[in-house]
Each structure stands twice: as C-alpha cells, then as structure tokens.
Design an enzyme around this catalytic site. Sequence first.
Site, short mmCIF file in Angstrom:
data_model
loop_
_atom_site.label_atom_id
_atom_site.label_comp_id
_atom_site.label_asym_id
_atom_site.label_seq_id
_atom_site.Cartn_x
_atom_site.Cartn_y
_atom_site.Cartn_z
N ARG A 23 -28.95 47.99 46.59
CA ARG A 23 -28.31 47.44 45.45
C ARG A 23 -27.17 48.63 45.20
O ARG A 23 -26.10 48.08 44.56
CB ARG A 23 -29.37 47.43 44.22
CG ARG A 23 -30.27 46.19 44.52
CD ARG A 23 -31.11 45.96 43.52
NE ARG A 23 -31.91 47.42 43.37
CZ ARG A 23 -32.49 48.02 42.26
NH1 ARG A 23 -32.55 47.14 41.28
NH2 ARG A 23 -33.07 48.88 42.28
N ASN A 41 -32.97 43.04 43.01
CA ASN A 41 -34.13 42.79 43.97
C ASN A 41 -35.22 41.82 43.44
O ASN A 41 -35.18 41.30 42.36
CB ASN A 41 -35.16 44.22 43.95
CG ASN A 41 -34.50 45.25 44.60
OD1 ASN A 41 -33.79 45.20 45.33
ND2 ASN A 41 -35.05 46.43 44.26
#
EC number: 3.6.1.7
Length: 94
Positions: A23, A41
């Site tokens: 990320r 996520n």
Amino acid sequence: MSDADVIGVHIWITGKVQGVAYRAVTRQVAVQLGLGGWVRNLPDGRVEAVFEGDRQRVEQMLAWCRQGPPAAVVSDVTAEAMLPLGITSFQILP
C-alpha cells in the site's frame, strides 16, 4: 488533458501483497504519476485500489501493480473500468 483522456480503474491484487509495504509504495508511485484514488487491504488477504487520471499513467500504474514492491509476490490483478469520480488525491484507506 481533456476529460476524454481521464479514465478510472478499480483493481484487486492477489498474492503475497499484505505486510510487504504494497500500500505504501502504491501510494508513492500513484502520487509520482499524478493519479487520484485509494488503496486498502482486504480481510481476505488481497489489496484493493482505485486509480483515476491520464490513460497512459493509469496503464503505467497497472503495470507496476502486476509487479509490486520487491517483497511482494503478485499472482493476479483483476481490473474493471469505472467512470472517474474526480478524485484528485491518493490515500491509503484503513
């Protein structure tokens, strides 16, 4: 850049993509490319993201997502075109 050149894409990345800075690096690359959107996520171990911006830059981002950061092992990227929502910043969502 005209509106016709702006596209949106919603993607899901499968593989070893959590706990490997996926990320954080996705955000860095998206910001460098000037894209809007978000990344997060998912509980099932995948990463989900939305990218909006210039078609060529979104395609560059998708190519990067198929590799990911060095510690990631990407097994699949599923992408769906979407209408751009006008997102101009890029965020990591909880």
